[in-house]
Design a protein around this motif. Sequence first.
Motif, PDB file in Angstrom:
ATOM      1  N   GLY A 188      -8.331 -27.274   6.414  1.00  0.00           N
ATOM      2  CA  GLY A 188      -7.692 -28.642   6.021  1.00  0.00           C
ATOM      3  C   GLY A 188      -8.092 -28.837   4.588  1.00  0.00           C
ATOM      4  O   GLY A 188      -8.264 -28.279   3.802  1.00  0.00           O
ATOM      5  N   THR A 281      -8.879 -34.428   6.449  1.00  0.00           N
ATOM      6  CA  THR A 281      -7.903 -33.939   7.221  1.00  0.00           C
ATOM      7  C   THR A 281      -8.028 -32.590   7.868  1.00  0.00           C
ATOM      8  O   THR A 281      -7.785 -31.528   6.900  1.00  0.00           O
ATOM      9  CB  THR A 281      -6.421 -34.261   6.902  1.00  0.00           C
ATOM     10  OG1 THR A 281      -6.003 -35.379   6.568  1.00  0.00           O
ATOM     11  CG2 THR A 281      -5.285 -33.963   8.273  1.00  0.00           C
ATOM     12  N   ARG A 282      -8.595 -32.388   9.101  1.00  0.00           N
ATOM     13  CA  ARG A 282      -8.761 -30.845   9.278  1.00  0.00           C
ATOM     14  C   ARG A 282      -8.458 -30.569  10.823  1.00  0.00           C
ATOM     15  O   ARG A 282      -8.701 -31.597  11.711  1.00  0.00           O
ATOM     16  CB  ARG A 282     -10.414 -30.714   9.139  1.00  0.00           C
ATOM     17  CG  ARG A 282     -10.928 -30.704   7.614  1.00  0.00           C
ATOM     18  CD  ARG A 282     -12.154 -30.071   7.344  1.00  0.00           C
ATOM     19  NE  ARG A 282     -12.900 -30.286   5.810  1.00  0.00           N
ATOM     20  CZ  ARG A 282     -12.491 -29.332   5.149  1.00  0.00           C
ATOM     21  NH1 ARG A 282     -11.869 -28.504   5.378  1.00  0.00           N
ATOM     22  NH2 ARG A 282     -13.011 -29.566   3.811  1.00  0.00           N
ATOM     23  N   LEU A 283      -8.102 -29.319  11.320  1.00  0.00           N
ATOM     24  CA  LEU A 283      -7.734 -28.840  12.425  1.00  0.00           C
ATOM     25  C   LEU A 283      -8.475 -27.702  12.881  1.00  0.00           C
ATOM     26  O   LEU A 283      -8.498 -26.834  12.307  1.00  0.00           O
ATOM     27  CB  LEU A 283      -6.412 -28.987  12.465  1.00  0.00           C
ATOM     28  CG  LEU A 283      -5.794 -28.638  14.093  1.00  0.00           C
ATOM     29  CD1 LEU A 283      -6.083 -29.546  15.121  1.00  0.00           C
ATOM     30  CD2 LEU A 283      -4.376 -28.435  13.990  1.00  0.00           C
ATOM     31  N   TYR A 287      -9.211 -24.142  20.214  1.00  0.00           N
ATOM     32  CA  TYR A 287      -9.993 -24.999  21.063  1.00  0.00           C
ATOM     33  C   TYR A 287     -10.845 -24.131  22.089  1.00  0.00           C
ATOM     34  O   TYR A 287     -11.431 -25.298  22.622  1.00  0.00           O
ATOM     35  CB  TYR A 287      -8.797 -26.150  21.728  1.00  0.00           C
ATOM     36  CG  TYR A 287      -8.315 -27.036  20.735  1.00  0.00           C
ATOM     37  CD1 TYR A 287      -8.448 -26.830  19.428  1.00  0.00           C
ATOM     38  CD2 TYR A 287      -7.517 -28.051  21.521  1.00  0.00           C
ATOM     39  CE1 TYR A 287      -7.948 -28.099  18.684  1.00  0.00           C
ATOM     40  CE2 TYR A 287      -6.841 -28.984  20.580  1.00  0.00           C
ATOM     41  CZ  TYR A 287      -7.152 -29.020  19.282  1.00  0.00           C
ATOM     42  OH  TYR A 287      -6.504 -29.867  18.663  1.00  0.00           O
ATOM     43  N   ASP A 297     -12.800 -35.459  18.145  1.00  0.00           N
ATOM     44  CA  ASP A 297     -13.185 -35.422  16.776  1.00  0.00           C
ATOM     45  C   ASP A 297     -13.623 -33.965  16.227  1.00  0.00           C
ATOM     46  O   ASP A 297     -13.586 -33.440  15.170  1.00  0.00           O
ATOM     47  CB  ASP A 297     -13.857 -36.388  16.172  1.00  0.00           C
ATOM     48  CG  ASP A 297     -13.167 -37.776  16.113  1.00  0.00           C
ATOM     49  OD1 ASP A 297     -11.801 -37.662  16.330  1.00  0.00           O
ATOM     50  OD2 ASP A 297     -13.663 -38.800  15.784  1.00  0.00           O
ATOM     51  N   HIS A 300     -10.479 -32.030  15.553  1.00  0.00           N
ATOM     52  CA  HIS A 300      -9.723 -32.502  14.687  1.00  0.00           C
ATOM     53  C   HIS A 300     -10.112 -33.968  14.106  1.00  0.00           C
ATOM     54  O   HIS A 300     -10.529 -34.742  14.769  1.00  0.00           O
ATOM     55  CB  HIS A 300      -8.028 -32.922  15.231  1.00  0.00           C
ATOM     56  CG  HIS A 300      -8.043 -33.407  16.500  1.00  0.00           C
ATOM     57  ND1 HIS A 300      -8.530 -34.764  17.006  1.00  0.00           N
ATOM     58  CD2 HIS A 300      -7.909 -32.925  17.898  1.00  0.00           C
ATOM     59  CE1 HIS A 300      -8.454 -34.907  18.192  1.00  0.00           C
ATOM     60  NE2 HIS A 300      -7.939 -33.886  18.856  1.00  0.00           N
ATOM     61  N   HIS A 302      -8.920 -36.887  10.960  1.00  0.00           N
ATOM     62  CA  HIS A 302      -7.799 -37.398   9.970  1.00  0.00           C
ATOM     63  C   HIS A 302      -8.164 -38.761   9.648  1.00  0.00           C
ATOM     64  O   HIS A 302      -8.909 -39.567  10.393  1.00  0.00           O
ATOM     65  CB  HIS A 302      -6.449 -37.299  10.764  1.00  0.00           C
ATOM     66  CG  HIS A 302      -6.295 -38.132  12.256  1.00  0.00           C
ATOM     67  ND1 HIS A 302      -6.048 -39.356  12.256  1.00  0.00           N
ATOM     68  CD2 HIS A 302      -6.496 -37.327  13.456  1.00  0.00           C
ATOM     69  CE1 HIS A 302      -6.222 -39.721  13.630  1.00  0.00           C
ATOM     70  NE2 HIS A 302      -6.673 -38.562  14.274  1.00  0.00           N
ATOM     71  N   HIS A 345      -3.098 -28.521  20.580  1.00  0.00           N
ATOM     72  CA  HIS A 345      -3.082 -28.084  19.244  1.00  0.00           C
ATOM     73  C   HIS A 345      -2.013 -28.545  18.683  1.00  0.00           C
ATOM     74  O   HIS A 345      -2.136 -29.214  17.440  1.00  0.00           O
ATOM     75  CB  HIS A 345      -3.511 -26.578  19.207  1.00  0.00           C
ATOM     76  CG  HIS A 345      -4.071 -26.185  17.645  1.00  0.00           C
ATOM     77  ND1 HIS A 345      -2.981 -26.058  16.558  1.00  0.00           N
ATOM     78  CD2 HIS A 345      -5.408 -25.852  17.231  1.00  0.00           C
ATOM     79  CE1 HIS A 345      -3.807 -25.701  15.702  1.00  0.00           C
ATOM     80  NE2 HIS A 345      -5.242 -25.617  15.948  1.00  0.00           N
ATOM     81  N   ALA A 348      -1.941 -32.412  18.084  1.00  0.00           N
ATOM     82  CA  ALA A 348      -3.119 -32.772  16.944  1.00  0.00           C
ATOM     83  C   ALA A 348      -2.347 -32.517  15.656  1.00  0.00           C
ATOM     84  O   ALA A 348      -2.471 -33.074  14.745  1.00  0.00           O
ATOM     85  CB  ALA A 348      -4.392 -32.015  17.117  1.00  0.00           C
ATOM     86  N   ALA A 349      -1.873 -31.358  15.490  1.00  0.00           N
ATOM     87  CA  ALA A 349      -1.138 -30.834  14.222  1.00  0.00           C
ATOM     88  C   ALA A 349      -0.213 -31.924  13.882  1.00  0.00           C
ATOM     89  O   ALA A 349       0.051 -32.367  12.592  1.00  0.00           O
ATOM     90  CB  ALA A 349      -0.497 -29.511  14.121  1.00  0.00           C
ATOM     91  N   LEU A 352      -1.990 -35.090  12.612  1.00  0.00           N
ATOM     92  CA  LEU A 352      -2.498 -34.894  11.100  1.00  0.00           C
ATOM     93  C   LEU A 352      -1.438 -35.045   9.932  1.00  0.00           C
ATOM     94  O   LEU A 352      -1.639 -35.691   8.958  1.00  0.00           O
ATOM     95  CB  LEU A 352      -2.915 -33.468  10.909  1.00  0.00           C
ATOM     96  CG  LEU A 352      -4.600 -33.516  11.418  1.00  0.00           C
ATOM     97  CD1 LEU A 352      -5.045 -34.080  12.617  1.00  0.00           C
ATOM     98  CD2 LEU A 352      -5.225 -32.106  11.150  1.00  0.00           C
TER      99      LEU A 352
END
Length: 498
Positions: A188, A281-283, A287, A297, A300, A302, A345, A348-349, A352
Amino acid sequence: MHSSQVPAEPSSASGPDRGPLLFDVVIAGCGPTGAMLAAELRLHDVRVLVLEKETEPTSYVRIVALHARSLELMAMRGLLDRVLRHGRRRPAGGLFAAIDAPVPEGLDSAHAYLVGIPQPVIERLLEEHAIGLGAQVRRGCAVAGFEQDDEGVTVELAGGERLRARYLVGCDGGRSTVRKLLGVGFPGEPSRTETLMGEMEVGVPQEEIAAKVAEVSRTRRPFWLRPFGGGVYSVVVPAAGVSDRAEPPTLENFRQQLRAVAGTDFGVHSPRWLSRFGDATRLAERYRLGRVLLAGDAAHIHPPIGGQGLNLGVQDAFNLGWKLAGQVRGWAPPTLLDTYQAERHPVAADVLDNTRAQMELLSPEPGPRAVRRLLTELMGFDVVNRRLIEKITALGVRYDVGAGPDLLGRRLRDIDVKQGRLYDLLHRGRGLLLDRTERLSVGGWSDRVDHLADPCAALDVPGVLLRPDGHVAWIGDDQQDLDGHLSRWFGEPIGLSS
């Protein structure tokens, strides 16, 4: 006998260096995500231990927002009344990039509002809920390492103690130790801009504040002072010029920044809490890796714009809980646990991406300001405003469960049924067949799925199969087709081997 009928007793692992499986699931982190996951697992008699590195609960009184979808989930588990007693309701408008837009009429939820609640309170309510259902919580315990094998995970604590469990779930925040030890990438963008956020009292009339905020917000963002009641305001101001990132901000930092941006510090005093956040901002790339999973968190991060973070984590827990429980209890189909990443996933994307867009719209540069003016105009159209509200509140989430009507894969609102309200029937965390035909049956899945025959249910389809998280897994009136979908989501029926 079907395996779901046999209590999942801890068993001794094979091998000379492995201790007994004392727990089914160890959860690292007792924030809202970890506590909610523990509670969801306990609804299915899964043996849960939650490890929390902090010795005491959160003390700073930050107000967090629970959006409509999270409020629905609270209603599904009988928690909503407790939440509402401690929170403050307000309309769910003005959520996207703080653009002042009204709540669209007729949002598809019985809980189409926002609840502001102190973070220590929601954390306490969820922890009490988990403990009340039988979860164990140990504070002052941090995960220092782990090893997994084909039967379980050996978790090493910071003090050297070692525990064995079938699964480990990292709910331990953006700097997740579990994620780092697991070796999962966290791609990210690092933080580029930083912002001060806090809650404090002010010393000037509300009318004066509103006029000044309206004036400054035309050219400077992020910037606002929003009343919470009782003279307390949420204050957000750019952190540019506050150079020491390692130290927590002070009230004087807020005063200086307010004077620099607005020409006045509004007489701020008596802070409840003060913090500083960036727009990192990271993913997580994955998972799940074997018997170790990530949620909240840990999976993910943000910026807090739109107030989606806590909600996203709690919704992760709702998606994961029943699936992991099915794996532990022995009835889960082989691919069920994989649907956790497949479904969450992409959600969450999307979050973000919408926070990235919102942060751009807060920029004082001419280009983003022009886009903001255009979007403000477009949000005057109901379809645009509704789409953005549904993004922020997660009411628009649709999981890919296959082709079919638009309702398939979406959450079902809290409708009227003959026994009262639909969500009251979901308190136990089981699946539910809502049958208007009065001809369908859950048959050998009755240990995992409830059945309500109600020809008067407020539905425009003959029957729906709801997963424990309230999402629609099947629509129709054909028993053979229903049986196939029951097997898909809830494994083999009683009497058949899994």
